[in-house]
Structure formats: C-alpha cells, structure tokens
Motif scaffolding. Structure first.
Motif, PDB file in Angstrom:
ATOM      1  N   UNK A 104      -7.628  11.889  57.989  1.00 60.12           N
ATOM      2  CA  UNK A 104      -8.998  12.191  57.553  1.00 60.12           C
ATOM      3  C   UNK A 104      -9.816  12.907  58.627  1.00 60.12           C
ATOM      4  N   UNK A 105      -9.589  12.567  59.894  1.00 59.29           N
ATOM      5  CA  UNK A 105     -10.366  13.238  60.947  1.00 59.29           C
ATOM      6  C   UNK A 105     -10.052  14.733  60.953  1.00 59.29           C
ATOM      7  N   UNK A 106      -8.778  15.074  60.708  1.00 59.64           N
ATOM      8  CA  UNK A 106      -8.410  16.495  60.710  1.00 59.64           C
ATOM      9  C   UNK A 106      -8.891  17.201  59.440  1.00 59.64           C
ATOM     10  N   UNK A 107      -8.953  16.445  58.337  1.00 59.20           N
ATOM     11  CA  UNK A 107      -9.535  17.031  57.117  1.00 59.20           C
ATOM     12  C   UNK A 107     -10.990  17.422  57.394  1.00 59.20           C
ATOM     13  N   UNK A 108     -11.703  16.545  58.125  1.00 55.96           N
ATOM     14  CA  UNK A 108     -13.119  16.822  58.427  1.00 55.96           C
ATOM     15  C   UNK A 108     -13.233  17.983  59.418  1.00 55.96           C
ATOM     16  N   UNK A 109     -12.338  17.985  60.424  1.00 51.48           N
ATOM     17  CA  UNK A 109     -12.373  19.072  61.424  1.00 51.48           C
ATOM     18  C   UNK A 109     -12.104  20.419  60.741  1.00 51.48           C
ATOM     19  N   UNK A 110     -11.141  20.416  59.827  1.00 53.02           N
ATOM     20  CA  UNK A 110     -10.812  21.639  59.097  1.00 53.02           C
ATOM     21  C   UNK A 110     -11.974  22.058  58.194  1.00 53.02           C
ATOM     22  N   UNK A 111     -12.571  21.061  57.527  1.00 51.80           N
ATOM     23  CA  UNK A 111     -13.690  21.350  56.630  1.00 51.80           C
ATOM     24  C   UNK A 111     -14.839  21.995  57.417  1.00 51.80           C
ATOM     25  N   UNK A 112     -15.066  21.477  58.614  1.00 55.92           N
ATOM     26  CA  UNK A 112     -16.138  21.999  59.446  1.00 55.92           C
ATOM     27  C   UNK A 112     -15.853  23.451  59.848  1.00 55.92           C
ATOM     28  N   UNK A 161      -2.145  24.390  57.178  1.00 54.77           N
ATOM     29  CA  UNK A 161      -1.304  23.539  56.323  1.00 54.77           C
ATOM     30  C   UNK A 161      -2.139  22.340  55.854  1.00 54.77           C
ATOM     31  N   UNK A 162      -1.688  21.627  54.800  1.00 59.22           N
ATOM     32  CA  UNK A 162      -2.446  20.455  54.345  1.00 59.22           C
ATOM     33  C   UNK A 162      -2.533  19.407  55.453  1.00 59.22           C
ATOM     34  N   UNK A 163      -3.637  18.701  55.485  1.00 61.33           N
ATOM     35  CA  UNK A 163      -3.823  17.636  56.479  1.00 61.33           C
ATOM     36  C   UNK A 163      -3.739  16.292  55.778  1.00 61.33           C
ATOM     37  N   UNK A 164      -3.084  15.308  56.446  1.00 62.95           N
ATOM     38  CA  UNK A 164      -3.057  13.974  55.844  1.00 62.95           C
ATOM     39  C   UNK A 164      -3.964  13.000  56.594  1.00 62.95           C
ATOM     40  N   UNK A 212      11.190  14.456  55.909  1.00 62.80           N
ATOM     41  CA  UNK A 212      10.814  15.640  56.675  1.00 62.80           C
ATOM     42  C   UNK A 212       9.853  16.552  55.906  1.00 62.80           C
ATOM     43  N   UNK A 213       8.770  16.868  56.566  1.00 60.22           N
ATOM     44  CA  UNK A 213       7.784  17.840  56.083  1.00 60.22           C
ATOM     45  C   UNK A 213       7.084  17.417  54.793  1.00 60.22           C
ATOM     46  N   UNK A 214       7.203  16.133  54.430  1.00 60.55           N
ATOM     47  CA  UNK A 214       6.631  15.702  53.160  1.00 60.55           C
ATOM     48  C   UNK A 214       5.139  16.040  53.056  1.00 60.55           C
ATOM     49  N   UNK A 215       4.457  16.008  54.188  1.00 60.45           N
ATOM     50  CA  UNK A 215       3.024  16.311  54.185  1.00 60.45           C
ATOM     51  C   UNK A 215       2.720  17.760  53.819  1.00 60.45           C
ATOM     52  N   UNK A 216       3.720  18.637  53.902  1.00 59.62           N
ATOM     53  CA  UNK A 216       3.474  20.045  53.561  1.00 59.62           C
ATOM     54  C   UNK A 216       3.506  20.257  52.044  1.00 59.62           C
ATOM     55  N   UNK A 217       4.010  19.262  51.321  1.00 60.73           N
ATOM     56  CA  UNK A 217       4.077  19.392  49.855  1.00 60.73           C
ATOM     57  C   UNK A 217       5.523  19.333  49.400  1.00 60.73           C
ATOM     58  N   UNK A 218       5.842  18.297  48.644  1.00 60.46           N
ATOM     59  CA  UNK A 218       7.240  18.070  48.274  1.00 60.46           C
ATOM     60  C   UNK A 218       7.851  19.233  47.495  1.00 60.46           C
ATOM     61  N   UNK A 219       7.030  19.907  46.705  1.00 57.44           N
ATOM     62  CA  UNK A 219       7.594  20.996  45.899  1.00 57.44           C
ATOM     63  C   UNK A 219       8.061  22.166  46.757  1.00 57.44           C
ATOM     64  N   UNK A 220       7.392  22.378  47.886  1.00 57.66           N
ATOM     65  CA  UNK A 220       7.826  23.460  48.777  1.00 57.66           C
ATOM     66  C   UNK A 220       9.045  23.043  49.581  1.00 57.66           C
ATOM     67  N   UNK A 221       9.137  21.750  49.887  1.00 56.90           N
ATOM     68  CA  UNK A 221      10.223  21.275  50.748  1.00 56.90           C
ATOM     69  C   UNK A 221      11.519  21.126  49.956  1.00 56.90           C
ATOM     70  N   UNK A 222      11.413  20.509  48.780  1.00 60.94           N
ATOM     71  CA  UNK A 222      12.645  20.112  48.089  1.00 60.94           C
ATOM     72  C   UNK A 222      12.973  20.881  46.830  1.00 60.94           C
ATOM     73  N   UNK A 223      12.073  21.754  46.397  1.00 54.83           N
ATOM     74  CA  UNK A 223      12.299  22.415  45.110  1.00 54.83           C
ATOM     75  C   UNK A 223      12.013  23.905  45.227  1.00 54.83           C
ATOM     76  N   UNK A 224      12.448  24.635  44.225  1.00 55.56           N
ATOM     77  CA  UNK A 224      12.232  26.083  44.229  1.00 55.56           C
ATOM     78  C   UNK A 224      12.207  26.553  42.782  1.00 55.56           C
ATOM     79  N   UNK A 225      12.300  27.878  42.594  1.00 57.96           N
ATOM     80  CA  UNK A 225      12.223  28.377  41.217  1.00 57.96           C
ATOM     81  C   UNK A 225      13.400  27.877  40.390  1.00 57.96           C
ATOM     82  N   UNK A 226      14.553  27.732  41.056  1.00 61.14           N
ATOM     83  CA  UNK A 226      15.755  27.320  40.314  1.00 61.14           C
ATOM     84  C   UNK A 226      15.727  25.842  39.954  1.00 61.14           C
ATOM     85  N   UNK A 227      15.312  24.995  40.891  1.00 58.77           N
ATOM     86  CA  UNK A 227      15.320  23.543  40.654  1.00 58.77           C
ATOM     87  C   UNK A 227      13.904  23.015  40.776  1.00 58.77           C
ATOM     88  N   UNK A 228      13.384  22.585  39.659  1.00 58.19           N
ATOM     89  CA  UNK A 228      12.007  22.087  39.599  1.00 58.19           C
ATOM     90  C   UNK A 228      12.004  20.552  39.566  1.00 58.19           C
TER      91      UNK A 228
END
Ligand code: GLY
Ligand code: MN
Length: 464
Positions: free
Chosen positions: A131-139, A126-129, A351-367
């Motif tokens: 920076x240390x985890x962004x680097x760990x993931x990048x590695x 999942x997306x990381x917010x 809730x879950x905002x770090x996962x991406x607001x479009x996945x949390x609060x929106x869908x094909x019907x409501x953009x």
C-alpha cells in the motif's frame, strides 16, 4: 549480489524490449509490524532485485530509455540511523555498485516524473502490491492508489516476464542453494515428526534452518495434520499417532531465490493401507509430470495428465467412477484436487504473481479457466527451456467440500460419495518438487532429492 555486469546487461535487455519511455521500478520500504520502528523483516521487491540488485529499503530505480540514462533515487542515512543500524553506503555508492551512474534524493523523483510527463514521455511501471508503494505511485502519477494494476504498462510487464521466466546460469546456482536448504528443512521435519510433538515446534525448527543458513523462509510454513487445508498453518496441537503430517515449506537463498517442497510423513512411522492408496496415487501423478514436462508441452496438459492419473487411482479404490477423460474434462476430480499442479518459481515462490497471473502463465493460445479447480492453475502455457516450475499434485478430503458437493449431487456420475465417508478425517497428501525445464525434459532442482517414495520415507524416518 551479482557482479555489476549482470545488472547492466539485464537493464540493457529490458531497455531493448520496452523500446521507449521511462521505466520506474520501486524498491520496497520498511513496513511496520505493530508499531513504526518494529518492522517486518525487510525483503526487497523481486523486480528491483532482478534489475538493480541492492537490498536497501527506500530506493527507486529509473531507466530513461529515451535519454539513455539510469538513476537511483533515495535518501542517504543520517547520524541517528548510523547510531541504531550502523553505516550504510550512500545512495550514490549503491548505484555505482550496480552500474547506475546517476543518483538523487527521493524528492527529486517527483520533479523528474513531472518533467517526463510534460515532455510526453511514456512512464512504464508495474502493479504494486504494497500500500505504501501504491500511494507513492499515486502521488507521482496522479492516479488513484488502487489503479496501479489497471494503469500498469503491459509492455513492461511482458518484457519482465519474458526475461525472468527463463532462468540464467547464475540464477540456477541460487535455486540449487535454496534447494539444499529445503532438503535440510524437510529431512529435519521428517525426523522430528512423532506423536506428541507439536506442529509449531517442527515448523519453528525448520524455519530456523532457513533463517540461519539462507536469507529466510520463502513463505510461511504450511505444516499440519490437517493437510486438507491448503494453507494450513502450524498450531500448538501435539501430533497424533496414525495421522499424516503434511509439510509444505521452502527457503530463500542468500540472493532470495526460492525452494518450495511438500512432503507427507506418517506420524507413527508407517503408512496405513488407506494412506498408501492415496499416497501412491499422488506419487504416480508427481512422477508422471517429471517424465513428461519438456520444452513446448503445455503446462495445462501436465496438469490435466496428472489429474487423469489421480482419477484412475481414485477409481481403482472405488471413490470415483466413469470415463476418466470425461471426469477430468468436467472437473469432477477437483473434489479431491482443487488446485493447480504447479506454478513458476524463482525470486518469488509464486514467481512474478504480482505482475498479473495472465501475463505470467497464460497467452493467446492458453487462456485461464473459470472451472472450479482449474481456475487455481497459475500457469497453462507452453514450457520453455529454463522455466522453473513446481510439480505438486495432491489428494485432499475436505469435509465441508465433500458435504457441499454431496448435498448438490455434484458430478454424481463420476463420484461415489458413500465410500468417501471413511476418509472424512484423512487429511491430505501433496508431493512437491521444483523442476527446471532442460533441452529435452526436466530435472528436479538440487543434488539431493528429499525422500518421497513410500519405502524410502519409511526407511528414512526409522533410521537413527
Ligand atoms: N507452497 C505454497 C504454495 O505453493 O502455495
Ligand atoms: Mn508450491
């Protein structure tokens, strides 16, 4: 922590939904504040908490769906750590407590990921917010640290969102516990509110309540006479008679579920007529959402309905004019309410905002929309039983925004700029409660509702 069956069952469901590959879920690391050993208070990552429960720093959970194996990666503490922080169970013991059978030192994670990549396994993350985890993931993944969002697994994000959005009975118990702490925080703030008391003093006392009986406060307390500043943090300024104190604060329960409430208190003890007019508009919008939120209605429609009520009230006191539906359609009301009517809440206050607001609060019907005001709505999609939302309409008088719009004659068919002038130093009013969607409607979470009807507020603060 819950019993291990809950985490086993959650991971089994996640495996079923994602279907193939290997899932990598990072726990958080300690984060330095002003020097390395003076860290911010540790808060575990919410996805890690949801699937693995453990609150120790420096752990990574792996679910290998293809080989039906689960792992904890992390380094055991040594005698130096024990001297300073006390004994902490081994990574193996922590894993066993939540039903994870395999554990290994952190350096073995890279070996496992390299082998998985060589075999062509899909690696979901999942997306990381942080920076240390962004680097760990990048590695681990060989990506740039800033690519954690674009390279994240949409399949994993959607599976997690679908599971975490619908709150289970054991989660509702925690949300109620957070609500109870929130009740004590807000009623204390209301009682302390008086001319001469500083914003910071009240915020400090109520954050102390959250810290002493829950895990912590859910977000930095917003407490200000300048309620028009959406995230106005408390200052050392003493409160002034005649103004309003806006307090937006919440707690995390022991298991890190949140509460998020906003109340507005007249510093002199009684609302003026001008304050009543604005407060009643917000109260009506708040109550309308509670009366109308239920399964299958779009949260976007709750937002727009609340905005129509605010517009009708603003028209009745001469600040707006014209056709209400049209005013809301073009976004004229956003001069007064530039934010959304509410967001999902759970382990994260947004809730879950770090996962991406479009996945949390929106869908094909409501953009999502790009219109000013509506672009801050964090959720628009249809509600389901078990969703937890905040209901938080508001009216604000933001001098810089008023001046900007006035200079551009913005929405002049719907806004009367001259009568707004006496409100220039008004501040703002927001009323916020947390609701859970039930079979046929919704309920405010918690056994006790923080007083918010005008007469109840005045009566509550005048009581000894
Ligand atoms: N209570 C703060 C927020 O919702 O942004
Ligand atoms: Mn909120």
């Amino acid at each position: 922590m819950y019993t291990k069956d809950i985490y086993i069952q959650r991971r089994a469901e996640l495996k079923r939904r994602v279907g193939e590959g290997l899932i990598l879920l990072f726990g958080n690391n300690d984060a330095p504040n002003n020097y390395p050993s003076n860290t911010y208070r540790f808060r575990q990552d919410s996805c890690f908490l949801y699937y693995f429960g453990q609150k120790r720093e420096g752990l990574v959970g792996v679910i290998d769906i293809d080989n039906d194996q689960e792992y904890f990666f992390g380094d055991d503490i040594d005698i130096d750590d024990i001297i300073w922080y006390g004994y902490v169970p081994s990574v193996k013991e922590l894993a066993e407590e939540v039903g994870v059978t395999q554990s290994a030192p952190m350096k073995a994670l890279k070996t496992m990921i390299d082998a998985a990549k060589a075999k062509g396994q899909t690696i979901h993350f999942v997306p990381q917010c942080r920076h240390d985890l962004m680097i760990q993931l990048a590695d681990l993944m060989g990506i740039h640290p800033l690519q954690s969002k674009e390279k994240a697994s949409v399949k994993l994000i959607k599976a997690i969102v679908d599971m975490r959005a619908v709150k289970q009975p054991e989660e509702i118990v925690e949300l109620k516990a957070a609500a109870e702490i929130g009740y004590n925080m807000h009623t204390t703030a209301m009682k302390l509110c008086a001319p001469g008391v500083t914003e910071k003093y009240i915020a400090g006392v109520i954050e102390g309540i959250a810290m002493s009986v829950g895990d912590r406060y859910a977000f930095q307390t917003i407490l200000s006479m300048h309620g028009e500043i959406q995230h106005g943090f408390p200052s050392h300024t003493p409160m002034e008679a005649g103004r309003l104190m806006l307090c937006d604060a919440g707690a995390e329960s022991k298991e890190n579920y949140c509460s998020d409430n906003t109340r507005v208190t007249p510093i002199s003890g009684k609302f003026t007529q001008q304050q009543r007019d604005i407060y009643q508009a917000v109260e009506a919008a708040h109550d309308w959402v509670i009366a109308n939120a239920k399964p299958n209605v779009k949260w976007l429609d709750m937002h727009l309905g609340a905005c129509r009520i605010l517009t009708d009230h603003l028209k009745s006191i001469g600040l707006m004019k014209g056709d209400t539906d049209e005013a809301v359609r073009v976004g004229a009301h956003a001069l007064f309410m530039p934010h959304g009517v509410g967001h999902m809440m759970g382990l994260d206050v947004h809730d879950m905002e770090g996962l991406g607001q479009n996945y949390v609060g929106f869908d094909e019907e409501v953009q999502p929309s790009t219109q000013f005001g509506l672009n801050c709505l964090r959720c628009g999609r249809r509600l389901q039983k078990g969703f937890v939302m905040t209901d938080e309409p508001g009216i604000y008088f933001i001098p810089h925004l008023i001046d900007l719009w006035k200079s551009q004659n913005m929405h002049k068919d719907f806004i009367n700029y001259e009568p707004i002038e006496p409100f220039r130093n008004f501040g703002g009013v927001r009323l916020e409660d947390d609701i859970i969607i039930t079979d046929a409607g919704c309920q405010i979470i918690g056994d006790k509702i923080i007083p918010y009807h005008i007469d109840d507020v005045e009566a509550y603060i005048s009581k000894d």
